[in-house]
Design a protein around this motif. Structure first.
Motif, mmCIF file in Angstrom:
data_model
loop_
_atom_site.group_PDB
_atom_site.id
_atom_site.type_symbol
_atom_site.label_atom_id
_atom_site.label_comp_id
_atom_site.label_asym_id
_atom_site.label_seq_id
_atom_site.Cartn_x
_atom_site.Cartn_y
_atom_site.Cartn_z
ATOM 1 N N ALA A 202 0.811 -1.218 0.000
ATOM 2 C CA ALA A 202 0.000 0.000 0.000
ATOM 3 C C ALA A 202 0.844 1.268 0.000
ATOM 4 O O ALA A 202 0.330 2.359 -0.238
ATOM 5 C CB ALA A 202 -0.929 0.002 1.209
ATOM 6 N N LEU A 203 2.148 1.140 0.254
ATOM 7 C CA LEU A 203 3.018 2.311 0.343
ATOM 8 C C LEU A 203 3.566 2.746 -1.014
ATOM 9 O O LEU A 203 4.249 3.768 -1.099
ATOM 10 C CB LEU A 203 4.188 2.020 1.283
ATOM 11 C CG LEU A 203 3.835 1.689 2.728
ATOM 12 C CD1 LEU A 203 5.097 1.405 3.527
ATOM 13 C CD2 LEU A 203 3.045 2.812 3.364
ATOM 14 N N THR A 204 3.313 1.992 -2.058
ATOM 15 C CA THR A 204 3.876 2.299 -3.369
ATOM 16 C C THR A 204 3.590 3.742 -3.773
ATOM 17 O O THR A 204 2.461 4.214 -3.678
ATOM 18 C CB THR A 204 3.311 1.345 -4.426
ATOM 19 O OG1 THR A 204 3.718 0.008 -4.108
ATOM 20 C CG2 THR A 204 3.806 1.697 -5.817
ATOM 21 N N GLY A 205 4.649 4.449 -4.202
ATOM 22 C CA GLY A 205 4.504 5.835 -4.643
ATOM 23 C C GLY A 205 5.801 6.603 -4.499
ATOM 24 O O GLY A 205 6.848 6.044 -4.144
ATOM 25 N N LEU B 1 9.065 4.242 -3.819
ATOM 26 C CA LEU B 1 8.834 2.970 -3.150
ATOM 27 C C LEU B 1 7.887 2.092 -3.962
ATOM 28 O O LEU B 1 6.859 2.551 -4.437
ATOM 29 C CB LEU B 1 8.243 3.203 -1.763
ATOM 30 C CG LEU B 1 9.021 4.135 -0.827
ATOM 31 C CD1 LEU B 1 8.393 4.132 0.557
ATOM 32 C CD2 LEU B 1 10.490 3.751 -0.761
ATOM 33 N N ASN B 2 8.261 0.836 -4.076
ATOM 34 C CA ASN B 2 7.384 -0.153 -4.686
ATOM 35 C C ASN B 2 7.212 -1.270 -3.666
ATOM 36 O O ASN B 2 8.057 -2.153 -3.545
ATOM 37 C CB ASN B 2 7.974 -0.682 -5.993
ATOM 38 C CG ASN B 2 6.993 -1.560 -6.749
ATOM 39 O OD1 ASN B 2 6.247 -2.328 -6.154
ATOM 40 N ND2 ASN B 2 6.990 -1.439 -8.072
ATOM 41 N N GLY B 3 6.121 -1.192 -2.906
ATOM 42 C CA GLY B 3 5.926 -2.142 -1.831
ATOM 43 C C GLY B 3 5.672 -3.552 -2.306
ATOM 44 O O GLY B 3 5.988 -4.520 -1.603
ATOM 45 N N SER B 4 5.098 -3.721 -3.502
ATOM 46 C CA SER B 4 4.846 -5.059 -4.029
ATOM 47 C C SER B 4 6.109 -5.710 -4.570
ATOM 48 O O SER B 4 6.245 -6.935 -4.561
ATOM 49 C CB SER B 4 3.796 -4.989 -5.146
ATOM 50 O OG SER B 4 2.571 -4.486 -4.655
ATOM 51 N N ASP B 5 7.048 -4.878 -5.027
ATOM 52 C CA ASP B 5 8.313 -5.379 -5.575
ATOM 53 C C ASP B 5 9.425 -4.442 -5.100
ATOM 54 O O ASP B 5 9.841 -3.540 -5.816
ATOM 55 C CB ASP B 5 8.250 -5.412 -7.101
ATOM 56 C CG ASP B 5 9.530 -5.959 -7.718
ATOM 57 O OD1 ASP B 5 10.401 -6.446 -6.969
ATOM 58 O OD2 ASP B 5 9.655 -5.900 -8.957
ATOM 59 N N GLN C 137 1.144 11.227 4.763
ATOM 60 C CA GLN C 137 1.520 9.833 4.983
ATOM 61 C C GLN C 137 3.039 9.751 5.035
ATOM 62 O O GLN C 137 3.719 10.153 4.095
ATOM 63 C CB GLN C 137 0.994 8.916 3.871
ATOM 64 C CG GLN C 137 1.318 7.451 4.126
ATOM 65 C CD GLN C 137 0.787 6.528 3.053
ATOM 66 O OE1 GLN C 137 0.143 6.959 2.105
ATOM 67 N NE2 GLN C 137 1.036 5.240 3.199
ATOM 68 N N ARG C 138 3.544 9.252 6.143
ATOM 69 C CA ARG C 138 4.982 9.179 6.369
ATOM 70 C C ARG C 138 5.459 7.736 6.431
ATOM 71 O O ARG C 138 4.737 6.850 6.892
ATOM 72 C CB ARG C 138 5.371 9.865 7.683
ATOM 73 C CG ARG C 138 5.188 11.366 7.686
ATOM 74 C CD ARG C 138 5.561 11.955 9.042
ATOM 75 N NE ARG C 138 5.481 13.399 9.031
ATOM 76 C CZ ARG C 138 6.500 14.207 8.729
ATOM 77 N NH1 ARG C 138 7.679 13.669 8.433
ATOM 78 N NH2 ARG C 138 6.351 15.514 8.722
ATOM 79 N N VAL C 139 6.704 7.530 5.981
ATOM 80 C CA VAL C 139 7.387 6.265 6.190
ATOM 81 C C VAL C 139 8.721 6.561 6.870
ATOM 82 O O VAL C 139 9.274 7.662 6.731
ATOM 83 C CB VAL C 139 7.631 5.503 4.875
ATOM 84 C CG1 VAL C 139 6.316 5.058 4.263
ATOM 85 C CG2 VAL C 139 8.433 6.348 3.889
ATOM 86 N N GLY C 140 9.225 5.596 7.622
ATOM 87 C CA GLY C 140 10.486 5.784 8.321
ATOM 88 C C GLY C 140 11.431 4.609 8.131
ATOM 89 O O GLY C 140 11.003 3.444 8.103
ATOM 90 N N LYS D 195 4.813 11.099 1.569
ATOM 91 C CA LYS D 195 4.313 10.712 0.259
ATOM 92 C C LYS D 195 3.818 11.930 -0.501
ATOM 93 O O LYS D 195 3.092 12.775 0.049
ATOM 94 C CB LYS D 195 3.171 9.691 0.405
ATOM 95 C CG LYS D 195 2.777 9.027 -0.906
ATOM 96 C CD LYS D 195 1.794 7.888 -0.676
ATOM 97 C CE LYS D 195 1.530 7.115 -1.953
ATOM 98 N NZ LYS D 195 0.613 5.979 -1.725
ATOM 99 N N ASN D 196 4.254 12.029 -1.755
ATOM 100 C CA ASN D 196 3.839 13.154 -2.586
ATOM 101 C C ASN D 196 2.362 13.057 -2.934
ATOM 102 O O ASN D 196 1.818 11.960 -3.087
ATOM 103 C CB ASN D 196 4.665 13.188 -3.885
ATOM 104 C CG ASN D 196 6.143 13.403 -3.627
ATOM 105 O OD1 ASN D 196 6.555 13.753 -2.528
ATOM 106 N ND2 ASN D 196 6.939 13.173 -4.646
ATOM 107 N N ALA D 197 1.741 14.208 -3.089
ATOM 108 C CA ALA D 197 0.339 14.228 -3.486
ATOM 109 C C ALA D 197 0.196 13.642 -4.891
ATOM 110 O O ALA D 197 1.040 13.864 -5.763
ATOM 111 C CB ALA D 197 -0.199 15.651 -3.452
#
Length: 201
Positions: free
Chosen positions: A24-27, A63-67, A154-157, A198-200
């Protein structure tokens, strides 16, 4: 960041299950410099560690969460922003003895591949350029999670580290100690603590 780099093999993540939360984080993301830290630790006089950081840096993540192996990262660090807490030492690091910040103002990292090591652990490999020298560097990272902040971002760390020999990037200044050894170790640990937004769409 197992979420960085160019896919190079079909088997890189084939044996590891995809976490739906990661998918779900892909972007595309922008590193939030105000809540991130890029620093280093180096042995001084053979007996203690000196820590420093770079206050000015910017970067992007794809980020590509699936791959995860299909992801990418780019980071630029402004050398003149080095801060070890001692002004004279910082000026020496900016000088031609070390980074030569006037002639080479940026340290850069560009990812080339990535791998998921299992669980929340990843390894990102890319090209690190310091002064006029570019060499490969692998960084082991841990995914710290994701959150939506009070402003709706939406943030990732991620956090991680890598060790380099500074002499391989042309940082060779040193001074001998009367008791043996040298003033500054060749080995340097680079430390990364990254928060990205995450960018808009």
């Amino acid at each position: 960041m197992g979420l960085f780099g160019r896919k190079t093999t079909e088997s890189a993540t084939a044996t590891l299950p995809v976490d739906p939360a990661l998918a779900a984080l892909t972007g595309d993301y922008t590193i939030d410099a105000a809540h991130s830290s890029i620093g280093f630790t180096v042995r001084h006089a053979m007996v203690t560690n000196v820590r420093g950081s770079f206050g000015e840096h910017e970067g992007t993540l794809r980020l590509n969460g699936s791959d995860p192996a299909a992801s990418a990262a780019s980071i630029d660090v402004r050398i003149a922003s080095v801060d070890t807490g001692i002004g004279d030492r910082d000026n020496h690091l900016r000088s031609g003895d070390f980074f030569d910040a006037e002639q080479f103002p940026l340290m850069t990292f560009r990812s080339t591949e990535a791998a998921q090591l299992g669980g929340d652990k990843y390894r990102i490999t890319g090209d690190l350029t310091i002064k006029d020298v570019t060499k490969p560097l692998s960084i082991d990272l841990e995914f710290n999670g994701t959150a939506t902040d009070p402003y709706g971002n939406q943030r990732v760390g991620f956090e991680g580290s890598a060790e380099i020999l500074r002499s391989e990037w042309g940082l060779t200044w040193n001074a001998a100690l009367e008791t043996g050894g040298v003033m500054v170790s060749d080995k340097v640990r680079l430390n990364f603590d990254i928060s990205a937004i995450k960018n808009a769409a």
